[in-house]
Design a protein around this motif. Structure first.
Motif, PDB file in Angstrom:
ATOM      1  N   LEU A 106       2.606  -0.780   4.323  1.00  0.00           N
ATOM      2  CA  LEU A 106       2.860   0.382   3.622  1.00  0.00           C
ATOM      3  C   LEU A 106       4.301  -0.226   2.911  1.00  0.00           C
ATOM      4  O   LEU A 106       5.105  -0.585   3.657  1.00  0.00           O
ATOM      5  CB  LEU A 106       3.226   1.425   4.539  1.00  0.00           C
ATOM      6  N   ALA A 107       4.265   0.290   1.740  1.00  0.00           N
ATOM      7  CA  ALA A 107       5.552   0.213   0.919  1.00  0.00           C
ATOM      8  C   ALA A 107       6.667   1.345   1.500  1.00  0.00           C
ATOM      9  O   ALA A 107       6.070   2.249   2.006  1.00  0.00           O
ATOM     10  CB  ALA A 107       5.522   0.525  -0.521  1.00  0.00           C
ATOM     11  N   PRO A 108       7.873   1.294   1.444  1.00  0.00           N
ATOM     12  CA  PRO A 108       8.705   2.336   1.936  1.00  0.00           C
ATOM     13  C   PRO A 108       8.350   3.448   1.111  1.00  0.00           C
ATOM     14  O   PRO A 108       8.231   3.634   0.001  1.00  0.00           O
ATOM     15  CB  PRO A 108      10.202   1.767   1.377  1.00  0.00           C
ATOM     16  N   GLY A 109       8.314   4.497   2.062  1.00  0.00           N
ATOM     17  CA  GLY A 109       7.832   5.954   1.403  1.00  0.00           C
ATOM     18  C   GLY A 109       6.363   6.043   1.500  1.00  0.00           C
ATOM     19  O   GLY A 109       5.868   7.013   1.064  1.00  0.00           O
ATOM     20  N   GLN A 127      -8.370  18.690  18.118  1.00  0.00           N
ATOM     21  CA  GLN A 127      -8.166  17.380  17.156  1.00  0.00           C
ATOM     22  C   GLN A 127      -6.702  17.609  16.783  1.00  0.00           C
ATOM     23  O   GLN A 127      -6.239  18.590  16.314  1.00  0.00           O
ATOM     24  CB  GLN A 127      -9.013  17.808  16.266  1.00  0.00           C
ATOM     25  N   GLY A 128      -5.957  16.481  16.940  1.00  0.00           N
ATOM     26  CA  GLY A 128      -4.753  16.220  16.387  1.00  0.00           C
ATOM     27  C   GLY A 128      -4.595  15.351  15.071  1.00  0.00           C
ATOM     28  O   GLY A 128      -5.546  14.722  14.860  1.00  0.00           O
ATOM     29  N   ARG A 129      -3.715  15.851  14.501  1.00  0.00           N
ATOM     30  CA  ARG A 129      -3.392  15.109  13.035  1.00  0.00           C
ATOM     31  C   ARG A 129      -1.897  15.091  12.828  1.00  0.00           C
ATOM     32  O   ARG A 129      -1.018  15.832  12.896  1.00  0.00           O
ATOM     33  CB  ARG A 129      -3.934  15.896  11.838  1.00  0.00           C
ATOM     34  N   LEU A 130      -1.461  13.684  12.652  1.00  0.00           N
ATOM     35  CA  LEU A 130       0.286  13.301  12.600  1.00  0.00           C
ATOM     36  C   LEU A 130       0.235  12.867  11.027  1.00  0.00           C
ATOM     37  O   LEU A 130      -0.385  11.940  10.794  1.00  0.00           O
ATOM     38  CB  LEU A 130       0.448  12.274  13.505  1.00  0.00           C
ATOM     39  N   PHE A 131       1.333  13.354  10.364  1.00  0.00           N
ATOM     40  CA  PHE A 131       1.463  12.703   8.889  1.00  0.00           C
ATOM     41  C   PHE A 131       2.886  12.129   9.315  1.00  0.00           C
ATOM     42  O   PHE A 131       3.981  12.708   9.752  1.00  0.00           O
ATOM     43  CB  PHE A 131       1.795  14.097   8.059  1.00  0.00           C
ATOM     44  N   LEU A 132       2.948  10.705   8.695  1.00  0.00           N
ATOM     45  CA  LEU A 132       4.054  10.011   9.101  1.00  0.00           C
ATOM     46  C   LEU A 132       4.439   9.419   7.820  1.00  0.00           C
ATOM     47  O   LEU A 132       3.597   9.090   7.052  1.00  0.00           O
ATOM     48  CB  LEU A 132       3.786   8.780  10.106  1.00  0.00           C
ATOM     49  N   THR A 133       5.720   8.898   7.792  1.00  0.00           N
ATOM     50  CA  THR A 133       5.966   8.094   6.441  1.00  0.00           C
ATOM     51  C   THR A 133       6.961   6.720   6.847  1.00  0.00           C
ATOM     52  O   THR A 133       7.340   6.728   7.925  1.00  0.00           O
ATOM     53  CB  THR A 133       6.747   8.868   5.518  1.00  0.00           C
ATOM     54  N   ARG A 134       7.102   5.619   5.910  1.00  0.00           N
ATOM     55  CA  ARG A 134       7.568   4.345   6.425  1.00  0.00           C
ATOM     56  C   ARG A 134       8.949   4.791   5.837  1.00  0.00           C
ATOM     57  O   ARG A 134       9.066   5.027   4.718  1.00  0.00           O
ATOM     58  CB  ARG A 134       6.634   3.267   5.718  1.00  0.00           C
ATOM     59  N   THR A 186       8.590   7.747  10.647  1.00  0.00           N
ATOM     60  CA  THR A 186       9.267   9.128  10.550  1.00  0.00           C
ATOM     61  C   THR A 186       7.883  10.183  10.402  1.00  0.00           C
ATOM     62  O   THR A 186       7.311  10.148   9.551  1.00  0.00           O
ATOM     63  CB  THR A 186      10.088   9.392   9.536  1.00  0.00           C
ATOM     64  N   GLU A 187       7.974  11.087  11.388  1.00  0.00           N
ATOM     65  CA  GLU A 187       6.842  12.202  11.388  1.00  0.00           C
ATOM     66  C   GLU A 187       7.470  13.125  10.333  1.00  0.00           C
ATOM     67  O   GLU A 187       8.539  13.530  10.251  1.00  0.00           O
ATOM     68  CB  GLU A 187       6.864  12.941  12.577  1.00  0.00           C
ATOM     69  N   LEU A 230       0.696  -1.277   0.126  1.00  0.00           N
ATOM     70  CA  LEU A 230       0.030  -0.005  -0.099  1.00  0.00           C
ATOM     71  C   LEU A 230       0.865   1.293  -0.024  1.00  0.00           C
ATOM     72  O   LEU A 230       1.837   1.149   0.534  1.00  0.00           O
ATOM     73  CB  LEU A 230      -0.917  -0.037   1.272  1.00  0.00           C
ATOM     74  N   ALA A 231       0.356   2.421  -0.599  1.00  0.00           N
ATOM     75  CA  ALA A 231       0.863   3.570  -0.625  1.00  0.00           C
ATOM     76  C   ALA A 231       0.518   4.497   0.601  1.00  0.00           C
ATOM     77  O   ALA A 231       1.238   5.461   0.808  1.00  0.00           O
ATOM     78  CB  ALA A 231       0.607   4.237  -1.972  1.00  0.00           C
ATOM     79  N   GLY A 232      -0.702   4.202   1.195  1.00  0.00           N
ATOM     80  CA  GLY A 232      -1.263   5.159   2.118  1.00  0.00           C
ATOM     81  C   GLY A 232      -2.019   4.274   3.051  1.00  0.00           C
ATOM     82  O   GLY A 232      -2.745   3.164   2.924  1.00  0.00           O
ATOM     83  N   VAL A 233      -2.134   4.727   4.213  1.00  0.00           N
ATOM     84  CA  VAL A 233      -3.276   4.296   5.466  1.00  0.00           C
ATOM     85  C   VAL A 233      -3.692   5.383   6.209  1.00  0.00           C
ATOM     86  O   VAL A 233      -3.142   6.121   6.676  1.00  0.00           O
ATOM     87  CB  VAL A 233      -2.006   3.380   6.362  1.00  0.00           C
ATOM     88  N   LEU A 234      -4.965   5.378   6.190  1.00  0.00           N
ATOM     89  CA  LEU A 234      -5.615   6.348   6.955  1.00  0.00           C
ATOM     90  C   LEU A 234      -6.065   5.801   8.364  1.00  0.00           C
ATOM     91  O   LEU A 234      -6.971   4.945   8.071  1.00  0.00           O
ATOM     92  CB  LEU A 234      -6.697   7.125   5.978  1.00  0.00           C
ATOM     93  N   SER A 235      -5.974   6.553   9.334  1.00  0.00           N
ATOM     94  CA  SER A 235      -6.550   6.087  10.703  1.00  0.00           C
ATOM     95  C   SER A 235      -7.043   7.380  11.450  1.00  0.00           C
ATOM     96  O   SER A 235      -6.523   8.180  12.074  1.00  0.00           O
ATOM     97  CB  SER A 235      -5.406   5.350  11.635  1.00  0.00           C
ATOM     98  N   TRP A 236      -8.378   7.455  10.770  1.00  0.00           N
ATOM     99  CA  TRP A 236      -9.137   8.765  11.304  1.00  0.00           C
ATOM    100  C   TRP A 236     -10.171   8.563  12.466  1.00  0.00           C
ATOM    101  O   TRP A 236     -11.232   7.728  12.322  1.00  0.00           O
ATOM    102  CB  TRP A 236      -9.742   9.254   9.943  1.00  0.00           C
TER     103      TRP A 236
END
Length: 209
Positions: free
Chosen positions: A141-144, A202-209, A185-186, A113-119
Protein backbone atom coordinates in the motif's frame (compact mmCIF):
# COMPACT_ATOMS: atom_id res chain seq x y z
CA UNK A 1 4.69 -17.54 8.63
CA UNK A 2 6.35 -20.62 10.06
CA UNK A 3 8.40 -22.52 7.50
CA UNK A 4 6.78 -25.72 8.76
CA UNK A 5 3.21 -24.45 8.62
CA UNK A 6 0.87 -26.76 6.74
CA UNK A 7 -2.23 -24.57 6.94
CA UNK A 8 -1.84 -22.80 3.54
CA UNK A 9 -1.67 -26.02 1.54
CA UNK A 10 -4.45 -27.60 3.58
CA UNK A 11 -6.63 -24.53 3.01
CA UNK A 12 -5.92 -24.54 -0.73
CA UNK A 13 -6.75 -28.24 -0.98
CA UNK A 14 -9.98 -27.78 0.98
CA UNK A 15 -11.20 -24.97 -1.28
CA UNK A 16 -10.14 -26.77 -4.44
CA UNK A 17 -12.28 -29.71 -3.38
CA UNK A 18 -15.43 -27.57 -3.17
CA UNK A 19 -14.61 -24.91 -5.78
CA UNK A 20 -17.68 -25.38 -7.99
CA UNK A 21 -20.12 -25.59 -5.07
CA UNK A 22 -18.51 -22.61 -3.33
CA UNK A 23 -18.78 -20.55 -6.52
CA UNK A 24 -22.50 -21.31 -6.79
CA UNK A 25 -23.04 -20.27 -3.18
CA UNK A 26 -21.23 -16.93 -3.34
CA UNK A 27 -21.75 -15.66 -6.89
CA UNK A 28 -24.81 -13.57 -5.90
CA UNK A 29 -24.02 -13.22 -2.22
CA UNK A 30 -24.24 -9.42 -2.18
CA UNK A 31 -27.73 -9.27 -3.67
CA UNK A 32 -29.47 -9.40 -0.29
CA UNK A 33 -26.68 -7.86 1.81
CA UNK A 34 -27.21 -4.08 1.75
CA UNK A 35 -24.87 -3.47 4.69
CA UNK A 36 -22.04 -5.38 3.04
CA UNK A 37 -22.60 -3.53 -0.22
CA UNK A 38 -22.43 -0.26 1.72
CA UNK A 39 -19.17 -1.28 3.39
CA UNK A 40 -17.59 -2.18 0.06
CA UNK A 41 -18.85 1.03 -1.52
CA UNK A 42 -17.33 3.04 1.34
CA UNK A 43 -14.03 1.22 0.86
CA UNK A 44 -14.06 2.03 -2.86
CA UNK A 45 -14.82 5.68 -2.08
CA UNK A 46 -11.87 5.81 0.34
CA UNK A 47 -9.54 4.26 -2.21
CA UNK A 48 -10.65 6.65 -4.95
CA UNK A 49 -10.20 9.60 -2.57
CA UNK A 50 -6.43 8.96 -2.69
CA UNK A 51 -6.47 9.92 -6.36
CA UNK A 52 -5.51 6.38 -7.33
CA UNK A 53 -7.61 3.29 -8.07
CA UNK A 54 -5.21 0.33 -8.20
CA UNK A 55 -6.26 -2.31 -5.65
CA UNK A 56 -5.92 -6.01 -4.91
CA UNK A 57 -8.30 -8.51 -3.40
CA UNK A 58 -6.23 -11.04 -1.47
CA UNK A 59 -7.83 -14.47 -1.21
CA UNK A 60 -10.19 -13.71 -4.07
CA UNK A 61 -11.74 -17.17 -4.47
CA UNK A 62 -13.81 -17.30 -7.68
CA UNK A 63 -13.34 -13.58 -8.30
CA UNK A 64 -16.82 -12.25 -7.56
CA UNK A 65 -15.62 -9.58 -5.12
CA UNK A 66 -12.78 -8.50 -7.39
CA UNK A 67 -15.36 -8.02 -10.13
CA UNK A 68 -17.53 -6.06 -7.69
CA UNK A 69 -14.62 -3.74 -6.91
CA UNK A 70 -14.24 -3.15 -10.65
CA UNK A 71 -17.92 -2.20 -10.83
CA UNK A 72 -17.23 0.36 -8.09
CA UNK A 73 -14.55 2.04 -10.16
CA UNK A 74 -11.40 0.38 -8.85
CA UNK A 75 -8.65 -1.04 -11.05
CA UNK A 76 -8.69 -4.28 -9.09
CA UNK A 77 -6.97 -7.62 -9.48
CA UNK A 78 -7.20 -10.74 -7.35
CA UNK A 79 -5.01 -13.49 -5.99
CA UNK A 80 -5.62 -16.82 -4.29
CA UNK A 81 -3.67 -19.94 -3.30
CA UNK A 82 -6.30 -22.39 -4.57
CA UNK A 83 -5.66 -23.28 -8.24
CA UNK A 84 -9.25 -24.34 -8.91
CA UNK A 85 -10.51 -21.01 -7.60
CA UNK A 86 -8.14 -19.08 -9.84
CA UNK A 87 -9.23 -21.18 -12.83
CA UNK A 88 -12.87 -20.32 -12.15
CA UNK A 89 -12.09 -16.63 -11.59
CA UNK A 90 -10.24 -16.42 -14.91
CA UNK A 91 -13.05 -18.28 -16.68
CA UNK A 92 -15.89 -16.21 -15.24
CA UNK A 93 -14.12 -12.82 -15.36
CA UNK A 94 -11.83 -13.01 -18.40
CA UNK A 95 -11.14 -9.29 -18.48
CA UNK A 96 -9.60 -9.24 -15.00
CA UNK A 97 -6.20 -10.28 -13.67
CA UNK A 98 -6.02 -13.19 -11.22
CA UNK A 99 -2.74 -14.50 -9.78
CA UNK A 100 -2.09 -17.89 -8.19
CA UNK A 101 -0.23 -16.59 -5.17
CA UNK A 102 -0.05 -16.47 -1.40
CA UNK A 103 -1.31 -13.39 0.40
CA UNK A 104 2.19 -12.76 1.76
CA UNK A 105 3.68 -12.61 -1.74
CA UNK A 106 1.67 -10.02 -3.69
CA UNK A 107 3.28 -9.51 -7.10
CA UNK A 108 3.45 -5.73 -7.05
CA UNK A 109 6.12 -3.20 -6.02
CA UNK A 110 6.30 -1.53 -2.62
CA UNK A 111 3.75 1.24 -2.16
CA UNK A 112 2.14 0.66 -5.54
CA UNK A 113 -1.49 0.11 -4.48
CA UNK A 114 -4.21 2.37 -3.15
CA UNK A 115 -6.35 -0.42 -1.68
CA UNK A 116 -6.24 -3.94 -0.29
CA UNK A 117 -9.42 -5.93 0.29
CA UNK A 118 -9.13 -8.93 2.59
CA UNK A 119 -12.70 -10.24 2.63
CA UNK A 120 -12.74 -13.33 4.84
CA UNK A 121 -9.31 -14.30 3.49
CA UNK A 122 -7.47 -14.22 6.84
CA UNK A 123 -10.06 -16.28 8.69
CA UNK A 124 -8.23 -19.59 8.24
CA UNK A 125 -4.87 -18.20 9.36
CA UNK A 126 -3.72 -19.43 12.79
CA UNK A 127 -3.45 -16.32 14.99
CA UNK A 128 0.29 -16.80 15.57
CA UNK A 129 0.86 -16.72 11.79
CA UNK A 130 -1.17 -13.61 10.95
CA UNK A 131 1.57 -10.96 11.10
CA UNK A 132 3.37 -11.70 7.77
CA UNK A 133 0.15 -11.16 5.85
CA UNK A 134 -0.61 -7.83 7.49
CA UNK A 135 3.00 -6.78 6.93
CA UNK A 136 2.64 -7.63 3.24
CA UNK A 137 -0.57 -5.61 2.95
CA UNK A 138 1.31 -2.68 4.50
CA UNK A 139 4.22 -3.14 2.08
CA UNK A 140 2.14 -2.95 -1.09
CA UNK A 141 0.00 0.00 0.00
CA UNK A 142 1.06 3.55 -0.72
CA UNK A 143 1.02 6.00 2.21
CA UNK A 144 -2.61 6.93 2.74
CA UNK A 145 -3.81 3.72 1.08
CA UNK A 146 -6.66 1.73 2.58
CA UNK A 147 -7.16 -1.82 3.87
CA UNK A 148 -10.58 -3.37 4.52
CA UNK A 149 -10.77 -6.54 6.60
CA UNK A 150 -13.93 -8.67 6.61
CA UNK A 151 -14.05 -11.50 9.16
CA UNK A 152 -16.06 -13.43 11.72
CA UNK A 153 -16.33 -11.48 14.99
CA UNK A 154 -16.48 -12.98 18.47
CA UNK A 155 -15.73 -12.28 22.15
CA UNK A 156 -12.36 -14.02 21.98
CA UNK A 157 -9.91 -15.37 19.43
CA UNK A 158 -11.24 -18.85 18.87
CA UNK A 159 -11.36 -21.53 16.17
CA UNK A 160 -14.63 -22.91 14.86
CA UNK A 161 -15.78 -25.57 12.41
CA UNK A 162 -16.08 -23.54 9.21
CA UNK A 163 -17.85 -25.49 6.45
CA UNK A 164 -14.68 -25.68 4.32
CA UNK A 165 -11.79 -25.78 6.79
CA UNK A 166 -11.11 -24.57 10.35
CA UNK A 167 -11.49 -20.81 10.75
CA UNK A 168 -11.04 -18.29 13.56
CA UNK A 169 -13.22 -15.60 15.07
CA UNK A 170 -11.59 -12.35 16.19
CA UNK A 171 -12.72 -9.58 18.53
CA UNK A 172 -12.58 -6.25 16.73
CA UNK A 173 -10.12 -4.80 19.24
CA UNK A 174 -7.76 -7.77 19.00
CA UNK A 175 -7.59 -7.71 15.21
CA UNK A 176 -7.21 -3.93 15.20
CA UNK A 177 -4.23 -4.32 17.55
CA UNK A 178 -2.65 -6.85 15.20
CA UNK A 179 -3.07 -4.45 12.29
CA UNK A 180 -1.64 -1.58 14.33
CA UNK A 181 1.47 -3.65 15.02
CA UNK A 182 1.99 -3.84 11.25
CA UNK A 183 1.74 -0.06 10.93
CA UNK A 184 -1.95 0.47 10.19
CA UNK A 185 -4.25 3.06 11.72
CA UNK A 186 -7.91 2.26 12.25
CA UNK A 187 -10.37 4.72 10.76
CA UNK A 188 -13.63 2.83 11.26
CA UNK A 189 -15.33 -0.40 12.20
CA UNK A 190 -18.66 -2.15 11.92
CA UNK A 191 -20.30 -5.27 13.27
CA UNK A 192 -23.47 -6.74 11.89
CA UNK A 193 -25.52 -9.48 13.47
CA UNK A 194 -25.76 -12.89 11.77
CA UNK A 195 -28.51 -13.25 9.23
CA UNK A 196 -30.45 -16.41 8.36
CA UNK A 197 -27.96 -19.15 7.62
CA UNK A 198 -25.09 -17.39 9.41
CA UNK A 199 -23.76 -18.54 12.78
CA UNK A 200 -21.54 -15.65 13.83
CA UNK A 201 -21.39 -11.89 13.96
CA UNK A 202 -19.59 -10.28 11.04
CA UNK A 203 -16.80 -7.77 11.63
CA UNK A 204 -15.38 -5.11 9.31
CA UNK A 205 -12.30 -2.97 9.97
CA UNK A 206 -11.30 0.05 7.88
CA UNK A 207 -7.59 0.80 8.17
CA UNK A 208 -5.12 3.14 6.53
CA UNK A 209 -1.38 3.02 6.02
Amino acid sequence: MSETSTYPSATADAYDAVADLYTELVQNILDDQPLDRAVLAAFADLVRSTGRTRAVEVGCGPGHMTAHLRSLGLDAFGLDIAPAMIDIARRDHPGLRFDLSSMDAVDTPDGSLAGVLSWYSLIHTPPAELRPYLDEFHRVLAPGGHLLLGFFEGPEIAPFDHKVVTAYRWPLDALAEQAAASGFTEIGRMVREPRTGERHRQGRLFLTR
